[in-house]
Design a protein around this motif. Structure first.
Motif, PDB file in Angstrom:
ATOM      1  N   ASP A 141     -23.584  29.145  28.021  1.00 20.17           N
ATOM      2  CA  ASP A 141     -24.123  27.917  28.608  1.00 20.17           C
ATOM      3  C   ASP A 141     -25.449  28.229  29.295  1.00 20.17           C
ATOM      4  N   PRO A 142     -26.570  28.140  28.557  1.00 17.17           N
ATOM      5  CA  PRO A 142     -27.876  28.480  29.143  1.00 17.17           C
ATOM      6  C   PRO A 142     -28.242  27.640  30.364  1.00 17.17           C
ATOM      7  N   ALA A 143     -27.641  26.451  30.508  1.00 17.10           N
ATOM      8  CA  ALA A 143     -27.948  25.614  31.666  1.00 17.10           C
ATOM      9  C   ALA A 143     -27.520  26.283  32.962  1.00 17.10           C
ATOM     10  N   GLN A 144     -26.581  27.236  32.884  1.00 20.25           N
ATOM     11  CA  GLN A 144     -26.110  27.912  34.084  1.00 20.25           C
ATOM     12  C   GLN A 144     -27.010  29.075  34.500  1.00 20.25           C
ATOM     13  N   LEU A 145     -27.998  29.397  33.685  1.00 19.71           N
ATOM     14  CA  LEU A 145     -28.991  30.374  34.122  1.00 19.71           C
ATOM     15  C   LEU A 145     -29.733  29.781  35.313  1.00 19.71           C
ATOM     16  N   GLN A 146     -30.118  30.633  36.255  1.00 19.76           N
ATOM     17  CA  GLN A 146     -30.669  30.114  37.506  1.00 19.76           C
ATOM     18  C   GLN A 146     -32.151  29.761  37.414  1.00 19.76           C
ATOM     19  N   GLU A 147     -32.890  30.438  36.527  1.00 20.24           N
ATOM     20  CA  GLU A 147     -34.345  30.262  36.534  1.00 20.24           C
ATOM     21  C   GLU A 147     -34.883  29.844  35.162  1.00 20.24           C
ATOM     22  N   ASP A 148     -35.930  29.022  35.196  1.00 22.07           N
ATOM     23  CA  ASP A 148     -36.587  28.585  33.965  1.00 22.07           C
ATOM     24  C   ASP A 148     -37.192  29.758  33.208  1.00 22.07           C
ATOM     25  N   ILE A 149     -37.677  30.759  33.943  1.00 24.04           N
ATOM     26  CA  ILE A 149     -38.327  31.881  33.284  1.00 24.04           C
ATOM     27  C   ILE A 149     -37.328  32.670  32.431  1.00 24.04           C
ATOM     28  N   THR A 150     -36.062  32.706  32.857  1.00 23.19           N
ATOM     29  CA  THR A 150     -35.018  33.351  32.061  1.00 23.19           C
ATOM     30  C   THR A 150     -34.748  32.547  30.802  1.00 23.19           C
ATOM     31  N   ARG A 151     -34.667  31.224  30.956  1.00 21.44           N
ATOM     32  CA  ARG A 151     -34.427  30.359  29.793  1.00 21.44           C
ATOM     33  C   ARG A 151     -35.583  30.454  28.801  1.00 21.44           C
ATOM     34  N   TYR A 152     -36.793  30.596  29.309  1.00 18.38           N
ATOM     35  CA  TYR A 152     -37.949  30.732  28.416  1.00 18.38           C
ATOM     36  C   TYR A 152     -37.838  31.996  27.568  1.00 18.38           C
ATOM     37  N   GLN A 153     -37.455  33.107  28.192  1.00 21.36           N
ATOM     38  CA  GLN A 153     -37.289  34.356  27.434  1.00 21.36           C
ATOM     39  C   GLN A 153     -36.183  34.210  26.396  1.00 21.36           C
ATOM     40  N   LEU A 154     -35.117  33.482  26.739  1.00 21.19           N
ATOM     41  CA  LEU A 154     -34.040  33.236  25.782  1.00 21.19           C
ATOM     42  C   LEU A 154     -34.549  32.381  24.614  1.00 21.19           C
ATOM     43  N   CYS A 155     -35.411  31.407  24.913  1.00 17.96           N
ATOM     44  CA  CYS A 155     -36.025  30.607  23.842  1.00 17.96           C
ATOM     45  C   CYS A 155     -36.815  31.494  22.884  1.00 17.96           C
ATOM     46  N   LEU A 156     -37.575  32.421  23.431  1.00 18.73           N
ATOM     47  CA  LEU A 156     -38.355  33.332  22.587  1.00 18.73           C
ATOM     48  C   LEU A 156     -37.442  34.151  21.677  1.00 18.73           C
ATOM     49  N   GLN A 157     -36.315  34.613  22.232  1.00 17.80           N
ATOM     50  CA  GLN A 157     -35.379  35.413  21.439  1.00 17.80           C
ATOM     51  C   GLN A 157     -34.758  34.571  20.327  1.00 17.80           C
ATOM     52  N   ILE A 158     -34.349  33.361  20.655  1.00 17.52           N
ATOM     53  CA  ILE A 158     -33.732  32.502  19.641  1.00 17.52           C
ATOM     54  C   ILE A 158     -34.739  32.182  18.542  1.00 17.52           C
ATOM     55  N   ARG A 159     -35.991  31.939  18.939  1.00 15.96           N
ATOM     56  CA  ARG A 159     -37.025  31.695  17.918  1.00 15.96           C
ATOM     57  C   ARG A 159     -37.135  32.892  16.993  1.00 15.96           C
ATOM     58  N   ASP A 160     -37.138  34.091  17.554  1.00 18.05           N
ATOM     59  CA  ASP A 160     -37.160  35.305  16.728  1.00 18.05           C
ATOM     60  C   ASP A 160     -35.970  35.333  15.782  1.00 18.05           C
ATOM     61  N   ASP A 161     -34.795  35.015  16.318  1.00 12.87           N
ATOM     62  CA  ASP A 161     -33.571  35.032  15.503  1.00 12.87           C
ATOM     63  C   ASP A 161     -33.668  34.031  14.352  1.00 12.87           C
ATOM     64  N   ILE A 162     -34.250  32.871  14.614  1.00  9.12           N
ATOM     65  CA  ILE A 162     -34.398  31.845  13.573  1.00  9.12           C
ATOM     66  C   ILE A 162     -35.410  32.281  12.525  1.00  9.12           C
ATOM     67  N   LEU A 163     -36.555  32.788  12.972  1.00 10.51           N
ATOM     68  CA  LEU A 163     -37.602  33.181  12.030  1.00 10.51           C
ATOM     69  C   LEU A 163     -37.181  34.356  11.160  1.00 10.51           C
ATOM     70  N   SER A 164     -36.340  35.236  11.700  1.00  7.90           N
ATOM     71  CA  SER A 164     -35.894  36.404  10.931  1.00  7.90           C
ATOM     72  C   SER A 164     -34.729  36.075  10.001  1.00  7.90           C
ATOM     73  N   GLY A 165     -34.143  34.880  10.142  1.00  6.47           N
ATOM     74  CA  GLY A 165     -32.994  34.514   9.333  1.00  6.47           C
ATOM     75  C   GLY A 165     -31.663  34.905   9.942  1.00  6.47           C
ATOM     76  N   LYS A 166     -31.707  35.555  11.102  1.00  5.79           N
ATOM     77  CA  LYS A 166     -30.471  35.960  11.774  1.00  5.79           C
ATOM     78  C   LYS A 166     -29.673  34.755  12.249  1.00  5.79           C
ATOM     79  N   LEU A 167     -30.375  33.673  12.581  1.00  6.68           N
ATOM     80  CA  LEU A 167     -29.731  32.464  13.086  1.00  6.68           C
ATOM     81  C   LEU A 167     -30.039  31.312  12.120  1.00  6.68           C
TER      82      LEU A 167
END
Length: 367
Positions: free
Chosen positions: A110-136
């Motif tokens: 549940d990413p909404a339970q992360l405390q800071e926007d900066i953490t969620r932003y880094q998670l967005c970057l990771q998910i984008r990587d996962d999507i672009l690589s075909g992992k997700l």
């Protein structure tokens, strides 16, 4: 449970190629590829443990919820491996150049339970990587929806005079990006007017977390009949896939014990409602190292997501052989990181999604 027991044999430390040292011999230069595609370089003591390097990277990024992240490196077998934060880096890398990737290791359910926007932003970057690589993997509709939230986060409200018709050309959000997909993203982007970057990123994560392969760490294996499968480790347990379809799921509360022996990985399952005895299911991995890697991944995910605090070596019992591995996850659990409230003003940071994917110059430099 409450914890899964995790028995395993000893394994000799692996060796790798040559470490590159700076003049003087007391410091080594570490190069880390960050999730925005940039390279961060830092000198570290040649006797430093992995956690010291991770702390330097998180400090550079101004990240306080660092328990979800870690560092990977490519070992001498060309396998991407998580850096053991409790051990000296030189003992893991050997004499290889210190080149790492900063990545999300534990995907929050549940990413909404992360405390800071900066953490969620880094998670967005990771998910984008996962999507672009075909992992997700995503459907066309999901690619379009996620892409529209990224456009809102990066570019703000759609403005026909400022953006025109080709404004998405520099923003990568899908591995096979097509004009049809970009047109759908533009259509949806117009509906997000008024959303702040942080709000758009939260919507992005709320949709990404529903994807079947979100946060799943895959390991190739074979079942008892020799059929090729994939074993996926995630926050909820162990998943079994065949031909990209999930054919079984073992939730952590259902698993009594995990272990490995040579190239085999075993899970002991609680009896079901109408069953009398426990059952053990075995899988064959490529080799001993692959079996141990899967076992460690299970130990870490179970501890992080299911336990209030990590088990200590002093809690050994008869279930752990005397010559067994002493490996335990030693970082903070998700429960602990949520209990540790962050008391600071929200940090300012640059969002560089568009910049990152308008240039591919950093691709292939690391790992």
């Amino acid at each position: 449970m409450p914890g899964v027991t995790a028995a395993a044999p000893n394994n000799a430390a692996e060796k790798s190629p040559k470490m590159k040292m700076q003049s003087g011999g007391k410091k080594v230069l570490a190069r880390i590829k960050l999730l925005d595609g940039t390279i961060f370089e830092t000198p570290i003591d040649k006797r430093a443990n992995g956690v010291e390097l991770l702390n330097i990277v998180c400090s550079h990024l101004n990240l306080m919820e660092k328990d979800y992240f870690s560092l990977t490196y490519t070992d001498h077998n060309k396998i991407l491996t998580w850096l053991d934060l409790t051990k000296r880096i030189s003992k893991q890398i050997g004499d290889a150049q210190l080149e790492f990737k900063f990545e999300v290791k534990f995907y929050p359910p549940d990413p909404a339970q992360l405390q800071e926007d900066i953490t969620r932003y880094q998670l967005c970057l990771q998910i984008r990587d996962d999507i672009l690589s075909g992992k997700l993997p995503c459907s066309f509709v999901t690619h379009a929806l996620l892409g529209s939230y990224l456009a809102q986060s990066e570019l703000g409200d759609y403005d026909p005079e400022e953006h025109g018709t080709n404004y998405l050309e520099e923003l990568r959000f899908a591995p096979n990006q097509s004009p049809e997909l970009e047109e759908k993203v533009m259509e949806l982007h117009r509906t997000h007017r008024g959303q702040t970057p942080a709000e758009a990123e939260l919507h992005y994560l709320e949709n990404a977390k529903k994807l079947a392969m979100y946060g799943v760490d895959l390991h190739p294996a074979k079942d008892s009949e020799g059929v090729a499968i994939m074993l996926g480790v995630c926050a909820s347990g162990l998943l079994v896939y065949r031909d990209r379809l999930r054919i079984n799921r073992f939730a952590w509360p259902k698993i009594l014990k995990i272990s490995y022996k040579r190239s085999h990985f075993y899970i002991k399952i609680r009896p079901g409602e109408f069953e009398q005895f426990e059952s053990t299911i075995g899988f064959k991995l490529e080799n001993h190292r692959a079996a141990k890697r899967l076992w460690k991944t299970c130990v870490e995910h179970h501890t992080f997501f299911r336990l209030a605090s990590p088990e200590t070596p002093s809690k050994r019992s008869g279930l752990f052989p005397r010559l067994g591995s002493r490996f335990r996850y030693s970082g903070r659990t998700q429960y602990q990181t949520r209990q540790s409230l962050i008391d600071r003003p929200p940090p300012n940071f640059d969002r560089t999604l568009g910049k990152r994917f308008s240039s591919r110059s950093m691709d292939g430099e690391l790992c």
